[in-house]
Design a protein around this motif. Structure first.
Motif, mmCIF file in Angstrom:
data_model
loop_
_atom_site.group_PDB
_atom_site.id
_atom_site.type_symbol
_atom_site.label_atom_id
_atom_site.label_comp_id
_atom_site.label_asym_id
_atom_site.label_seq_id
_atom_site.Cartn_x
_atom_site.Cartn_y
_atom_site.Cartn_z
ATOM 1 N N LEU A 1 -1.466 74.807 67.643
ATOM 2 C CA LEU A 1 -0.355 75.425 66.922
ATOM 3 C C LEU A 1 -0.637 76.892 66.594
ATOM 4 C CD1 LEU A 1 0.664 72.484 64.549
ATOM 5 C CD2 LEU A 1 1.862 73.272 66.600
ATOM 6 N N ALA A 2 -1.890 77.204 66.336
ATOM 7 C CA ALA A 2 -2.255 78.600 66.088
ATOM 8 C C ALA A 2 -2.083 79.435 67.355
ATOM 9 C CB ALA A 2 -3.697 78.686 65.592
ATOM 10 N N LYS A 3 -2.407 78.847 68.478
ATOM 11 C CA LYS A 3 -2.344 79.547 69.763
ATOM 12 C C LYS A 3 -0.910 79.914 70.143
ATOM 13 C CE LYS A 3 -3.463 78.871 74.666
ATOM 14 N NZ LYS A 3 -4.002 77.906 75.663
ATOM 15 N N ILE A 4 0.057 79.056 69.819
ATOM 16 C CA ILE A 4 1.429 79.281 70.276
ATOM 17 C C ILE A 4 2.255 80.144 69.329
ATOM 18 C CG2 ILE A 4 1.449 77.101 71.548
ATOM 19 C CD1 ILE A 4 3.210 75.938 69.321
ATOM 20 N N GLN A 5 1.664 80.603 68.219
ATOM 21 C CA GLN A 5 2.410 81.459 67.291
ATOM 22 C C GLN A 5 2.778 82.775 67.977
ATOM 23 O OE1 GLN A 5 3.196 80.299 63.936
ATOM 24 N NE2 GLN A 5 2.510 78.517 65.092
ATOM 25 N N PRO A 6 4.002 83.282 67.776
ATOM 26 C CA PRO A 6 4.380 84.583 68.346
ATOM 27 C C PRO A 6 3.456 85.685 67.862
ATOM 28 C CG PRO A 6 6.308 83.413 67.514
ATOM 29 C CD PRO A 6 5.109 82.658 67.039
ATOM 30 N N LYS A 7 3.097 86.588 68.762
ATOM 31 C CA LYS A 7 2.093 87.597 68.416
ATOM 32 C C LYS A 7 2.526 89.023 68.730
ATOM 33 C CE LYS A 7 -1.766 84.349 68.944
ATOM 34 N NZ LYS A 7 -0.942 83.153 69.178
ATOM 35 N N THR A 8 3.774 89.223 69.135
ATOM 36 C CA THR A 8 4.205 90.589 69.423
ATOM 37 C C THR A 8 4.354 91.383 68.126
ATOM 38 O OG1 THR A 8 6.557 90.020 69.338
ATOM 39 C CG2 THR A 8 5.461 89.833 71.471
ATOM 40 N N ASN A 9 4.192 92.676 68.236
ATOM 41 C CA ASN A 9 4.308 93.537 67.051
ATOM 42 C C ASN A 9 5.684 93.437 66.421
ATOM 43 O OD1 ASN A 9 1.693 94.476 67.332
ATOM 44 N ND2 ASN A 9 2.281 96.239 68.565
ATOM 45 N N ARG A 10 6.722 93.410 67.269
ATOM 46 C CA ARG A 10 8.084 93.378 66.726
ATOM 47 C C ARG A 10 8.327 92.106 65.919
ATOM 48 N NH1 ARG A 10 8.895 92.767 72.186
ATOM 49 N NH2 ARG A 10 9.491 94.940 72.404
ATOM 50 N N TYR A 11 7.707 91.016 66.348
ATOM 51 C CA TYR A 11 7.889 89.735 65.660
ATOM 52 C C TYR A 11 7.111 89.705 64.346
ATOM 53 C CZ TYR A 11 8.453 84.691 65.042
ATOM 54 O OH TYR A 11 8.783 83.449 64.546
ATOM 55 N N ILE A 12 5.851 90.050 64.409
ATOM 56 C CA ILE A 12 4.989 89.958 63.220
ATOM 57 C C ILE A 12 5.466 90.898 62.119
ATOM 58 C CG2 ILE A 12 2.652 90.377 62.358
ATOM 59 C CD1 ILE A 12 1.638 89.392 65.105
ATOM 60 N N SER A 13 5.881 92.109 62.488
ATOM 61 C CA SER A 13 6.354 93.046 61.468
ATOM 62 C C SER A 13 7.634 92.540 60.816
ATOM 63 C CB SER A 13 6.572 94.433 62.084
ATOM 64 O OG SER A 13 7.480 94.369 63.166
ATOM 65 N N LEU A 14 8.522 91.952 61.597
ATOM 66 C CA LEU A 14 9.757 91.398 61.031
ATOM 67 C C LEU A 14 9.453 90.188 60.151
ATOM 68 C CD1 LEU A 14 12.802 91.841 61.041
ATOM 69 C CD2 LEU A 14 12.966 90.375 63.060
ATOM 70 N N GLN A 15 8.495 89.393 60.576
ATOM 71 C CA GLN A 15 8.081 88.215 59.806
ATOM 72 C C GLN A 15 7.490 88.635 58.461
ATOM 73 O OE1 GLN A 15 4.776 86.005 61.454
ATOM 74 N NE2 GLN A 15 5.696 84.060 60.864
ATOM 75 N N ASN A 16 6.704 89.696 58.447
ATOM 76 C CA ASN A 16 6.123 90.179 57.190
ATOM 77 C C ASN A 16 7.205 90.615 56.198
ATOM 78 O OD1 ASN A 16 3.494 89.710 58.040
ATOM 79 N ND2 ASN A 16 3.222 91.780 58.853
ATOM 80 N N HIS A 17 8.242 91.254 56.712
ATOM 81 C CA HIS A 17 9.337 91.668 55.835
ATOM 82 C C HIS A 17 10.137 90.461 55.349
ATOM 83 C CE1 HIS A 17 9.246 96.082 55.844
ATOM 84 N NE2 HIS A 17 8.721 95.979 57.050
ATOM 85 N N LEU A 18 10.220 89.429 56.160
ATOM 86 C CA LEU A 18 10.894 88.206 55.711
ATOM 87 C C LEU A 18 10.165 87.628 54.497
ATOM 88 C CD1 LEU A 18 12.967 85.935 56.012
ATOM 89 C CD2 LEU A 18 11.430 84.846 57.662
#
Length: 627
Positions: free
Chosen positions: A205-222
């Motif tokens: 499950l850790a391996k399949i987490q999205p890792k692109t910058n655009r995703y992680i930065s948006l996730q942090n703001h969420l």
């Protein structure tokens, strides 16, 4: 990620699935070992009995289990998988299993930070059944039926979660009837049962987490917005009767300042300030808010601004979740050299090695007619032209920019000629001549002055129109060409006024560029013996290199004396560039600022409807039978 369970849920994990101590829980029982618990309850797990019960669980005709199989998305697939594996338990296979079920539930609970509701995976139902299972243990009884339901729910959840987190919950190619040709991840690249076969589900499950910058930065703001929501969000601001400009006084300024403090446009050092006068510090914060919400940064406080400020925090959270979903669809790299046109933002970006090399405004297609889908059904039945609804929305797509056309001619699309030009021609006999249009009947050039235009109706007009190259040409001086089935392209425009608007959905589908020459200069930098000055001279503009001024003057004289018409020419690019035309209503920009835009084409609504439909389908009372 932290997770907590109530006492009942915790004991289940202690006894069957998680005999480890959680540091965040203070109950002394968490340190008991498996043998102590077995001794306390005088129970032992019989795998053969459980496998037989699990086999009955996957009998679709059975109604003796609490969980209805009809609302388990992967029920048939799981029945096949478990039968193939002799109904061997995966998550409750023995008393020494320690992490698997806990890990699955941990990731599902934290799915909210991916914009996925944990109830998509029946989180409450599963933990509720765990609670019930514990009570059966207090009665010195192993409730194998409930355990079988838990086993099935965990397997269904981990399959669903794994698919959603890797590929998105929605298939955009099925969702977007307007045509979605952006590259999407191949959903068939992995086996449906891959998470069930994982040796370590946590690592998987850790391996399949999205890792692109655009995703992680948006996730942090969420996550930040969830914290804002937890603290109460922001206070609603009353409508104003008169716009507020620099130096004005208003009782609303304090409320506006507090609103801007919450969303961090106003610096925290102003937290204790009282604003009775609209000063420069507050104007600066207002302009920041306007920019990040797609408004023109005027600094003027009006009702348009107040409407944006009053959008509830819950709506903004939802908007972030829809765009996280879009991020999960995409299959292009953060580091590639490419152009991204964001239709919702009316914005062009050329990105190379994560750096924005060129940025400009664009205009894109007008929004489709209201009730378009309903009108389209009527049109398909009647086949009458007057019933055909208009749809000029620019499609989401990908292609490769291969060449430029200088001094382009414009072949007017039939629908534009019928709906927008014919009545103008009837109204003004010089309309075509003033705008340098030629008229053709099939391939024959016609004299427009000898045509009785009044006898033609739009649906029966046989003529084609071509606008010659020139200063008034609707495509401007440069056209950027890429292969696509929608027959759209990027181009210059003589009408620069539209770039001053906040909403620039004004075209018939093509994308107008604010700075076409800057793009052309970037794209031809790899072309030998051809420079931006060659383009400038050809389109009638002064070259940058002063040594080429004489060549420019000669060319201008040729145009002026009509010895040479403005020539349409093609420039092939030595180095082509990938183009992505996307639709993103919320993203984090290169300055780490969370940006919001209006849902101009109402594509967020499509995702919202699917999310709501899925959540409604999995309601507790539709899944669980009453006792």
């Amino acid at each position: 990620m932290n997770i907590t369970f109530n006492k009942s849920q915790k004991y289940f994990f202690l006894l069957f699935l998680l005999p480890i101590c959680f540091s965040l829980l203070t109950l002394t029982s968490c340190n008991k070992k498996k043998s102590d618990l077995e001794s306390k309850y005088h129970l032992s797990f019989e795998k053969t009995v459980f496998s037989n019960v699990l086999k009955s669980r996957f009998d679709a005709g059975s109604d003796s289990f609490r969980v209805c199989h009809n609302n388990i998305p992967n029920f048939d697939s799981l029945a096949f998988y478990y039968e193939k594996n002799n109904f061997e338990p995966i998550w409750a296979k023995d008393l020494t299993s320690s992490e698997s079920a806990f890990t699955i539930l941990k990731y599902i609970k934290e799915a909210k930070y991916h914009g996925l509701n944990p109830e998509f995976y029946k989180y409450s139902l599963t933990t509720g059944l765990i609670n019930d299972f514990y009570y059966s243990m207090q009665k010195s009884k192993i409730d194998y039926k409930t355990l079988a339901d838990i086993e099935m729910l965990l397997s269904d959840a981990v399959i669903g979660y794994s698919s959603d987190i890797q590929y998105g919950m929605v298939n955009p190619q099925k969702l977007d009837t307007g045509g979605y040709t952006l590259p999407v991840k191949n959903r068939n690249a992995t086996s449906l049962f891959e998470p069930l076969k994982a040796e370590n589900i946590g690592e998987y499950l850790a391996k399949i987490q999205p890792k692109t910058n655009r995703y992680i930065s948006l996730q942090n703001h969420l996550k930040e917005y969830y914290e804002i929501e937890k603290k109460g969000g922001w206070e609603k601001i009353p409508n104003i009767t008169k716009s507020i400009t620099k130096g004005d006084t208003s009782k609303l300024l304090d409320k506006i300042a507090k609103r801007l403090l919450v969303s961090k446009e106003l610096d925290e050092k102003n937290a204790n300030n009282k604003f009775s006068v609209y000063d420069s510090s507050l104007i600066k914060a207002v302009m920041k808010f306007q920019e990040r919400n797609g408004l023109l940064p005027t600094g003027i406080i009006d009702n348009n601004l107040v409407l944006k400020m009053n959008i509830p925090i819950s709506d903004r959270i939802s908007q972030i979740t829809y765009n996280l979903e879009r991020c999960r669809w995409l299959d292009y790299s953060d580091t590639a050299r490419y152009i991204q046109n964001n239709l919702a933002a009316f914005e062009f970006k050329l990105i190379e090695n994560k750096e924005v090399k060129l940025k400009m405004k664009i205009c894109c297609g007008m929004k489709r007619e209201r009730d378009y889908d309903k009108k389209l059904v009527v049109f398909r039945k009647s086949h009458r032209r007057e019933d055909e609804p208009k749809n000029h929305e620019t499609p989401t797509m990908t292609s490769v920019v291969e060449y430029l056309i200088l001094n382009p001619k414009w072949n007017v699309p039939g629908r534009i000629a019928q709906d927008e030009m014919l009545w103008q021609i009837k109204k003004d006999s010089n309309y075509l001549a003033k705008r340098n249009y030629k008229v053709y009947l099939k391939d024959s050039l016609m004299d427009p002055s000898k045509i009785n235009w009044k006898q033609y109706r739009p649906e029966h007009m046989p003529f084609k129109f071509v606008q010659d190259a020139g200063d008034d040409n609707s495509l401007g001086k440069i056209k950027f060409m890429f292969n696509n089935r929608f027959n759209i392209y990027m181009h210059d425009t003589p009408n620069k006024k539209a770039f001053l608007y906040a909403n620039r959905a004004v075209s018939h589908g093509c994308m107008r560029l604010e700075k076409p020459l800057e793009l052309a200069e970037y794209l031809i930098k790899d072309n030998r013996n051809y420079t931006i000055d060659d383009i400038l001279i050809e389109i009638g503009q002064t070259p940058k290199d002063k040594t080429k001024l004489n060549r420019y003057r000669i060319r201008q004289e040729q145009f002026k004396n009509n010895k040479s018409m403005r020539t349409t020419s093609t420039v092939m690019l030595k180095k082509k560039i990938r183009l992505f035309v996307n639709y993103i209503t919320c993203w984090v920009d290169e300055s780490n600022v969370l940006q919001f835009r209006d849902d101009v084409y109402e594509k967020d609504k499509l995702i919202k409807d699917v999310f709501n439909k899925r959540l409604n389908f999995y309601k507790y009372d539709k899944v669980v039978r009453r006792k």
